[in-house]
Design a protein around this motif. Structure first.
Motif: not given
Ligand code: FRU
Length: 497
Positions: A283-307
């Motif tokens: 997360t980060l805090e914006t200058e206007d005081g919002r708490r914003i979260m970002i995550a990795w959108m993938q799983s360590w166990d499932m790599n399902i993208k096309p080869a």
């Protein structure tokens, strides 16, 4: 040419064409991406770094990729910020965080080294390192590592000691780092410093007490509302009721911060996302005081993208966190609404059987459905549909669950395809907000009290949306195409600087 120049040259020469990539989710220019790193505001600009291995579409010696944004939606690619080019980080510049200081933009990361023991076996050592930069170029300080493995209390793991999250309170910097204790249980250790270079060990901020997996990766710690939240990403979880599934996942520990003991007095622990692809949020805090979260959108166990796909990994949409009545809510950043085009509105529409609404289609959208209570048992919405493919969410009234199914999304690997989520709070209407961006769906249930994030790599031609109900259901729909291009076409995510 040094390692950083080599990575930048490779990125320049092998950058993957943007058409066919997600429109408003960050992806690597080429190769592999995992955790978000250094998510911070520096001189009024949002910075996002990430675990990056440009040379292959799988994990390898970790670099820090880098991009910036003014609004969390449109991102600009910058040169690679860190490469594993020193003896103390030769085995990788692992995850970490960033902070604006008087000296510049400070990156705190984990330097990983591998030492050969006398018997020929390899000992991994993880230590915390500092680099300072101007927002584009970063220099590792001569005093690295700024926290050595030797500064940990006896018995704490020096092999699993990573992912520092920095913050400042008045003149003091604090650093929360993931670690394991002598029983091999996950914990977060806390350090303090006046200058980011000399650190003092303070405490175990929290530990897993035999629950919530083993090693705790990627901690983040911040006040929210009247409480403090510790975000952790435990490895090796075991399924627990409807709250946690097996494997890696991310949890929020909500409680009071005891500043005398430097300890979180935890009151509740909740899953941060119920889908198949969500990990290592920061997360980060914006200058206007919002708490914003970002995550990795993938799983360590499932790599399902096309080869054949040469980029691997995406980030979630940045989400605003709020705490209301002691419940944690996540909502897509409000800036996304600036990019909504082509509104399609249906009010109190009756759905019975299988139904396709003429203007309801597409793979890059912000779609909200409000479903009224009724006599029906099941209501299903399917995305990325054509005669061969579909990915669906089925709401089952009797059990108050939502079942996700990507079995027919075109996947060639035997990965988890179905997962259910027990709905927490029943209201008169069920509100489902879906963000679709070509290969992913993020579902925000009832204003974000629960979220469900998953990827699916269905060929882009499949863009129908089908609704289905066993009896009559009444729903209202608000659908927008998300477009980053001023002309109303789906635009490019990265502009070159
Ligand atoms: C989490 C993680 C971190 C580590 C990084 C390595 O996904 O395992 O603990 O720093 O990835 O790439």
């Amino acid at each position: 040419m040094n390692d950083l120049e080599r990575a930048n040259k490779y990125q320049e020469e092998n950058r993957i064409d943007l058409c066919g990539k997600p429109v408003f989710h960050v992806t690597p220019p080429v190769g592999w991406m995992n955790d978000p790193n250094g998510f911070s505001v520096f001189q009024g600009t949002i910075h996002l770094f990430y675990q990056y291995h440009p040379y292959r579409d799988s994990w390898g010696p970790m670099h820090w990729g880098h991009c910036i944004s003014k609004d969390f939606v449109k991102w600009k690619e910058l040169p690679v910020a860190l490469a594993p080019d020193m003896d103390y980080d030769a085995a990788g510049c692992f995850s970490g965080s960033a902070i604006e200081t008087e000296k510049g933009h400070a990156l705190l990361y984990t330097g990983v080294m591998e030492k050969e023991r006398e018997d020929g076996t390899i000992e991994v050592v993880q230590q915390q390192c500092l680099a300072i930069g101007d927002g584009i170029y970063y220099k590792k300080v001569s005093g690295n590592p700024v926290i050595t493995a030797g500064q940990l209390p006896k018995g704490f793991s020096t092999q699993d000691f990573r992912d520092p999250k920095v913050w400042r309170e008045r003149d003091t910097y604090y650093l929360a780092v993931g670690n394991k204790n002598e029983k091999q249980n996950g914990q977060v250790v806390l350090f303090e410093s006046g200058d980011l270079e000399e650190w003092r060990y303070l405490s175990v901020l929290a530990d897993n007490q035999g629950k919530y997996g083993k090693m705790w990766e990627c901690p983040d710690f911040f006040p929210l509302g009247q409480k403090h939240i510790l975000v952790v990403s435990p490895q090796d979880m075991q399924a627990d009721g409807a709250e946690f599934h097996n494997g890696n996942q991310s949890a929020a520990l909500i409680g009071e911060y005891d500043r005398k003991q430097y300890r979180l007095l935890e009151e509740q622990v909740v899953s941060l996302d119920y889908g198949t692809d969500f990990y290592a949020p920061q997360t980060l805090e914006t200058e206007d005081g919002r708490r914003i979260m970002i995550a990795w959108m993938q799983s360590w166990d499932m790599n399902i993208k096309p080869a054949e796909q040469k980029w691997n990994g995406m980030m979630t949409i940045p989400r605003q966190l709020t705490l209301r009545n002691n419940q944690l809510y996540q909502q897509p950043v409000k800036e996304l609404e600036h990019y909504r085009t082509e509104p399609v509105i249906y009010t109190d529409k009756e759905i019975c059987g299988k139904c396709q609404l003429p203007e309801l289609r597409g793979r890059v959208l912000d779609l909200t459905m409000e479903l009224q209570e009724g006599d029906y048992q099941e209501f299903t919405v399917s995305f990325a549909v054509n005669e061969k493919y579909h990915t669906s969410f089925r709401y089952i009234c009797a059990t108050q669950t939502i079942e996700f199914d990507r079995t027919y999304s075109g996947m060639e690997r035997d990965a988890v395809c179905r997962r259910s989520m027990k709905i927490k709070k029943t209201e008169k209407t069920l509100k489902l907000r879906f963000l679709l961006d070509r290969f992913s769906v993020e579902l925000f249930v009832n204003d974000g009290i629960q979220t469900f994030t998953s990827t699916f790599y269905t060929p882009l031609g499949a863009e129908d949306i089908i609704l289905e109900c066993d009896k009559k259901a009444v729903i209202s729909i608000e659908k927008y195409t998300i477009s980053l291009d001023e002309n109303g076409k789906e635009g490019d995510q990265f502009e070159k600087i």
